[in-house]
Design a protein around this motif. Structure first.
Motif, PDB file in Angstrom:
ATOM      1  N   ALA A   1      26.728 -13.605 -17.733  1.00  0.00           N
ATOM      2  CA  ALA A   1      27.701 -14.396 -18.488  1.00  0.00           C
ATOM      3  C   ALA A   1      28.536 -13.497 -19.400  1.00  0.00           C
ATOM      4  O   ALA A   1      29.750 -13.668 -19.513  1.00  0.00           O
ATOM      5  CB  ALA A   1      26.982 -15.463 -19.313  1.00  0.00           C
ATOM      6  N   PHE A   2      27.898 -12.533 -20.047  1.00  0.00           N
ATOM      7  CA  PHE A   2      28.604 -11.606 -20.927  1.00  0.00           C
ATOM      8  C   PHE A   2      29.579 -10.755 -20.116  1.00  0.00           C
ATOM      9  O   PHE A   2      30.725 -10.542 -20.516  1.00  0.00           O
ATOM     10  CB  PHE A   2      27.588 -10.737 -21.670  1.00  0.00           C
ATOM     11  N   GLU A   3      29.137 -10.292 -18.956  1.00  0.00           N
ATOM     12  CA  GLU A   3      30.001  -9.507 -18.071  1.00  0.00           C
ATOM     13  C   GLU A   3      31.207 -10.322 -17.626  1.00  0.00           C
ATOM     14  O   GLU A   3      32.341  -9.838 -17.646  1.00  0.00           O
ATOM     15  CB  GLU A   3      29.199  -9.046 -16.854  1.00  0.00           C
ATOM     16  N   ALA A   4      30.985 -11.579 -17.251  1.00  0.00           N
ATOM     17  CA  ALA A   4      32.093 -12.440 -16.826  1.00  0.00           C
ATOM     18  C   ALA A   4      33.081 -12.669 -17.961  1.00  0.00           C
ATOM     19  O   ALA A   4      34.299 -12.666 -17.743  1.00  0.00           O
ATOM     20  CB  ALA A   4      31.544 -13.778 -16.320  1.00  0.00           C
ATOM     21  N   LEU A   5      32.579 -12.848 -19.172  1.00  0.00           N
ATOM     22  CA  LEU A   5      33.435 -13.049 -20.342  1.00  0.00           C
ATOM     23  C   LEU A   5      34.306 -11.823 -20.600  1.00  0.00           C
ATOM     24  O   LEU A   5      35.503 -11.937 -20.863  1.00  0.00           O
ATOM     25  CB  LEU A   5      32.572 -13.357 -21.563  1.00  0.00           C
ATOM     26  N   ILE A   6      33.723 -10.648 -20.513  1.00  0.00           N
ATOM     27  CA  ILE A   6      34.466  -9.404 -20.722  1.00  0.00           C
ATOM     28  C   ILE A   6      35.553  -9.256 -19.673  1.00  0.00           C
ATOM     29  O   ILE A   6      36.715  -8.980 -19.974  1.00  0.00           O
ATOM     30  CB  ILE A   6      33.507  -8.191 -20.722  1.00  0.00           C
ATOM     31  N   LYS A   7      35.199  -9.467 -18.411  1.00  0.00           N
ATOM     32  CA  LYS A   7      36.169  -9.312 -17.323  1.00  0.00           C
ATOM     33  C   LYS A   7      37.263 -10.376 -17.386  1.00  0.00           C
ATOM     34  O   LYS A   7      38.422 -10.087 -17.114  1.00  0.00           O
ATOM     35  CB  LYS A   7      35.453  -9.354 -15.977  1.00  0.00           C
ATOM     36  N   GLU A   8      36.893 -11.592 -17.773  1.00  0.00           N
ATOM     37  CA  GLU A   8      37.861 -12.690 -17.895  1.00  0.00           C
ATOM     38  C   GLU A   8      38.948 -12.350 -18.915  1.00  0.00           C
ATOM     39  O   GLU A   8      40.095 -12.757 -18.782  1.00  0.00           O
ATOM     40  CB  GLU A   8      37.118 -13.956 -18.325  1.00  0.00           C
ATOM     41  N   ARG A   9      38.581 -11.576 -19.910  1.00  0.00           N
ATOM     42  CA  ARG A   9      39.531 -11.204 -20.960  1.00  0.00           C
ATOM     43  C   ARG A   9      40.153  -9.828 -20.727  1.00  0.00           C
ATOM     44  O   ARG A   9      40.694  -9.227 -21.631  1.00  0.00           O
ATOM     45  CB  ARG A   9      38.836 -11.266 -22.312  1.00  0.00           C
ATOM     46  N   GLY A  10      40.041  -9.330 -19.499  1.00  0.00           N
ATOM     47  CA  GLY A  10      40.695  -8.074 -19.144  1.00  0.00           C
ATOM     48  C   GLY A  10      39.902  -6.823 -19.442  1.00  0.00           C
ATOM     49  O   GLY A  10      40.421  -5.720 -19.299  1.00  0.00           O
ATOM     50  N   GLY A  11      38.649  -6.981 -19.853  1.00  0.00           N
ATOM     51  CA  GLY A  11      37.822  -5.819 -20.154  1.00  0.00           C
ATOM     52  C   GLY A  11      37.236  -5.206 -18.905  1.00  0.00           C
ATOM     53  O   GLY A  11      37.332  -5.760 -17.811  1.00  0.00           O
ATOM     54  N   GLU A  12      36.646  -4.055 -19.087  1.00  0.00           N
ATOM     55  CA  GLU A  12      36.054  -3.329 -17.977  1.00  0.00           C
ATOM     56  C   GLU A  12      34.681  -2.825 -18.383  1.00  0.00           C
ATOM     57  O   GLU A  12      34.488  -2.382 -19.522  1.00  0.00           O
ATOM     58  CB  GLU A  12      36.943  -2.141 -17.611  1.00  0.00           C
ATOM     59  N   ILE A  13      33.741  -2.912 -17.480  1.00  0.00           N
ATOM     60  CA  ILE A  13      32.396  -2.402 -17.719  1.00  0.00           C
ATOM     61  C   ILE A  13      32.168  -1.244 -16.763  1.00  0.00           C
ATOM     62  O   ILE A  13      32.383  -1.378 -15.562  1.00  0.00           O
ATOM     63  CB  ILE A  13      31.335  -3.495 -17.496  1.00  0.00           C
TER      64      ILE A  13
END
Length: 116
Positions: A49-61
């Motif tokens: 869920a945290f990963e999806a939230l980051i990616k949804e907002r344009g972030g990258e892991i």
């Protein structure tokens, strides 16, 4: 006593700190009053869920990419420099999941903010 010692550490205190006995009581009360939420399906679902939230907002892991240092500009973290010498810029923030010693000793180095 062994049951409560790790909870005190979450508050940034050690078992020998003066306030650790009181914070243990505060934590015990909070657990009794509100419980300890557990993610349905296990901790992996929390990370997903945290990963999806980051990616949804344009972030990258990135994984398996050793960070050599946190790049600072204007008194704030503006990116990271990888051990491969690649620099990644951040538009909003840099999230570090490291110990304070790693952050202030290694990643920020001499650019670490001085304690007040």
């Amino acid at each position: 006593r062994a049951l409560w010692a790790p909870w005190v550490l979450h508050a940034g205190l050690g078992p020998e700190d003066a306030f650790s006995g009181q914070i243990a009581k505060v934590i015990a009360f909070a657990l009794e009053a509100a419980g300890a939420p557990i993610v349905k399906g296990g901790a992996r679902n929390l990370l997903a869920a945290f990963e999806a939230l980051i990616k949804e907002r344009g972030g990258e892991i990135r994984v398996n990419a050793d960070v050599a240092s946190v790049v600072q500009s204007g008194g704030r973290a503006s990116g990271v420099r990888l051990a491969s010498d690649e620099t990644l810029s951040a538009t909003k923030s840099v999230i570090c999941s490291v110990t304070p010693t790693q952050l202030y000793g290694r990643l920020l180095g001499r650019d670490a903010p001085e304690a007040a």
